[in-house]
Motif scaffolding. Structure first.
Motif, short mmCIF file in Angstrom:
data_model
loop_
_atom_site.label_atom_id
_atom_site.label_comp_id
_atom_site.label_asym_id
_atom_site.label_seq_id
_atom_site.Cartn_x
_atom_site.Cartn_y
_atom_site.Cartn_z
N MET A 1 -31.68 84.47 -104.24
CA MET A 1 -32.29 83.66 -103.08
C MET A 1 -31.76 83.84 -102.00
SD MET A 1 -33.62 79.68 -103.43
CE MET A 1 -32.00 79.01 -103.59
N VAL A 2 -32.66 84.14 -100.96
CA VAL A 2 -32.20 84.49 -99.63
C VAL A 2 -32.84 83.34 -98.61
CG1 VAL A 2 -32.18 85.81 -97.46
CG2 VAL A 2 -31.86 86.83 -99.75
N THR A 3 -31.90 82.52 -97.98
CA THR A 3 -32.46 81.48 -97.31
C THR A 3 -32.04 81.56 -95.58
OG1 THR A 3 -32.32 79.89 -98.78
CG2 THR A 3 -32.55 79.01 -96.64
N THR A 4 -32.84 81.56 -94.76
CA THR A 4 -32.70 81.88 -93.41
C THR A 4 -33.48 80.70 -92.47
OG1 THR A 4 -34.45 83.17 -92.96
CG2 THR A 4 -32.69 84.42 -93.70
N ARG A 5 -32.80 80.53 -91.24
CA ARG A 5 -33.39 79.65 -90.37
C ARG A 5 -33.67 80.19 -88.98
NH1 ARG A 5 -30.62 76.07 -86.94
NH2 ARG A 5 -28.27 76.61 -86.35
N PRO A 6 -34.58 79.90 -88.23
CA PRO A 6 -34.91 80.33 -87.00
C PRO A 6 -33.78 80.53 -85.99
CG PRO A 6 -36.48 78.42 -87.41
CD PRO A 6 -35.49 78.66 -88.54
N SER A 7 -33.56 81.74 -85.44
CA SER A 7 -32.59 82.03 -84.59
C SER A 7 -32.12 81.05 -83.62
CB SER A 7 -32.68 83.04 -83.90
OG SER A 7 -32.75 84.34 -84.69
N PRO A 8 -30.97 80.36 -83.55
CA PRO A 8 -30.55 79.21 -82.70
C PRO A 8 -30.03 79.48 -81.44
CG PRO A 8 -28.78 79.83 -84.19
CD PRO A 8 -29.74 80.67 -84.47
N GLN B 1 -25.14 100.41 -101.84
CA GLN B 1 -25.72 100.65 -100.56
C GLN B 1 -27.18 100.29 -100.34
OE1 GLN B 1 -23.51 102.59 -101.84
NE2 GLN B 1 -21.71 102.42 -100.81
N GLU B 2 -27.86 101.16 -101.44
CA GLU B 2 -29.12 101.01 -101.47
C GLU B 2 -29.67 99.51 -101.88
OE1 GLU B 2 -30.19 105.72 -102.75
OE2 GLU B 2 -29.51 104.25 -104.10
N GLY B 3 -29.06 99.14 -102.95
CA GLY B 3 -29.45 97.73 -103.45
C GLY B 3 -29.28 96.74 -102.32
N ALA B 4 -27.95 96.80 -101.68
CA ALA B 4 -27.87 95.69 -100.74
C ALA B 4 -28.86 95.79 -99.32
CB ALA B 4 -26.37 96.09 -100.24
N SER B 5 -29.18 97.16 -99.22
CA SER B 5 -30.23 97.23 -97.98
C SER B 5 -31.54 96.40 -98.33
CB SER B 5 -30.31 98.71 -97.62
OG SER B 5 -31.28 99.17 -98.85
N ASN B 6 -32.12 96.51 -99.58
CA ASN B 6 -33.22 95.85 -100.16
C ASN B 6 -33.10 94.30 -99.94
OD1 ASN B 6 -34.57 98.01 -100.61
ND2 ASN B 6 -33.58 97.89 -102.73
N VAL B 7 -31.80 93.70 -99.96
CA VAL B 7 -31.43 92.44 -99.58
C VAL B 7 -31.45 92.08 -98.30
CG1 VAL B 7 -29.73 90.44 -100.36
CG2 VAL B 7 -30.40 92.17 -101.85
N VAL B 8 -30.75 92.88 -97.48
CA VAL B 8 -30.53 92.53 -96.34
C VAL B 8 -31.93 92.63 -95.31
CG1 VAL B 8 -29.59 93.73 -93.96
CG2 VAL B 8 -28.16 93.49 -96.26
N LYS B 9 -32.73 93.38 -95.90
CA LYS B 9 -34.20 93.38 -95.21
C LYS B 9 -34.69 92.12 -95.22
CE LYS B 9 -35.53 98.21 -96.05
NZ LYS B 9 -36.32 99.06 -97.18
N VAL B 10 -34.55 91.33 -96.26
CA VAL B 10 -35.15 89.78 -96.41
C VAL B 10 -34.19 89.01 -95.54
CG1 VAL B 10 -35.77 88.29 -98.04
CG2 VAL B 10 -36.00 90.57 -98.58
N ALA B 11 -32.82 89.25 -95.57
CA ALA B 11 -32.05 88.25 -94.79
C ALA B 11 -32.34 88.17 -93.34
CB ALA B 11 -30.69 88.73 -95.39
N LEU B 12 -32.85 89.24 -92.90
CA LEU B 12 -32.88 89.73 -91.35
C LEU B 12 -34.70 89.70 -91.11
CD1 LEU B 12 -30.37 92.33 -90.92
CD2 LEU B 12 -30.35 89.98 -90.43
N LEU B 13 -35.46 89.14 -91.98
CA LEU B 13 -36.66 88.89 -91.56
C LEU B 13 -36.90 88.33 -90.40
CD1 LEU B 13 -38.27 87.82 -95.08
CD2 LEU B 13 -38.84 90.09 -93.64
#
Length: 291
Positions: free
Chosen positions: A1-8, A260-272
């Motif tokens: 699960m990836v949770t983000t909040r609007p850029s402060p 590296q490939e697997g992490a990039s798929n997670v980072v894409k979601v983290a940086l939406l």
């Protein structure tokens, strides 16, 4: 699960003088978690790398810092099944940053005991896996492990991301996919039912998975829980990210993708971006169906 909040609006601290976004990654000392930390820090974020083992976690953070990444990497001990450990991390974040912008729940266990089965032949290593397709690799992994009540219970208490498509029981599929009506209490009941069915040897009767059951059940439950959280906190972006079948210690390096490939798929979601999707499931970096 990836949770983000609007850029402060940025502000500094002793660890974050640039006011960069703050990310916490659980299980960050190796495999996918370590690479997620590296990629986020390479993008200029301040990353709190967490791990159960202080020695390994601190060493992993130091290794990343030595790479000269543009962001900051800090280690903090975390055992996600220990309430006091979680409280210490929360207090650290409050004291030093006053906020958290991104949380990547990466920590997981396999939910099985590893057993090398001589009858299945020697353990494939390195390039020996190259002649095996996805199903053959999964089959090898299943033949070389054992799932017990205790390992299943540990899996349910630790694991955080995965898909629901492994469920054979249509009723279970539909209930876990009912994001509008499913409650946290009902999820807890379903997990208790799974453990009781497994202990009684009746898991297949209800349609629970037959292979790697606790891992799949726990991940599907977290997918459902993420949707509950997304409804409860509409200002946040709460999504699920499936990195793919990755070569890690957990998969005994039988995976098809590099960390590296697997992490990039997670980072894409983290940086939406702000205003991006929430209550969504991403597989290999692309939005997909929960089922």
């Amino acid at each position: 699960m990836v949770t983000t909040r609007p850029s402060p609006t940025g502000f500094g601290s002793q660890f974050n003088s640039s006011g960069a976004r703050i990310a916490v990654v659980t299980g960050g000392n190796k495999g996918i978690g370590l690479e997620v930390c590296r990629q986020l820090a390479a993008g200029g974020l301040t990353v709190v790398l967490t791990a159960r083992d202080e020695t390994r976690g601190a060493a992993a953070a130091e290794k990343l810092r030595e790479q000269g990444l543009s962001g900051v990497v800090i280690f903090h001990q975390l055992e996600i099944t220990d309430a006091s450990s979680i409280a210490r991390l929360v207090e650290f974040l409050k004291t030093h940053f006053g906020r958290l912008d991104i949380l990547v729940n990466n920590a997981a266990v396999g939910g099985t005991e590893l057993v090398d089965d001589p009858s299945f032949g020697p353990k494939p290593e390195g390039e020996q896996f190259s002649g095996m397709d996805y199903q053959q690799r999964i089959g090898w992994m299943w033949r070389n492990c054992r799932e017990t009540y205790d390992t299943a219970k540990e899996g349910l208490h630790t694991n955080y991301y995965g898909t629901k498509q492994h469920f054979r029981g249509e009723e279970l599929k539909q209930e876990l996919n009912d994001g509008d009506n499913l409650t946290e209490e009902r999820l807890d009941e379903l997990m208790e039912t799974f453990l009781k069915d497994l202990e009684a040897g009746a898991s297949e009767v209800r349609g629970w998975p037959s292979e790697f059951a606790s891992y799949k059940v726990a991940k599907a439950a977290v997918n459902a829980y993420s949707r509950i959280m997304a409804r409860r906190h509409p200002a946040l972006r709460v999504n699920c990210a499936h990195p793919g079948f990755v070569k890690t210690d957990m998969t005994r390096n039988a995976g098809l993708l590099t960390p590296q490939e697997g992490a990039s798929n997670v980072v894409k979601v983290a940086l939406l971006p702000a205003g991006g999707p929430t209550c969504a499931f991403f597989a290999l970096g692309a939005e997909a169906s929960f089922i």
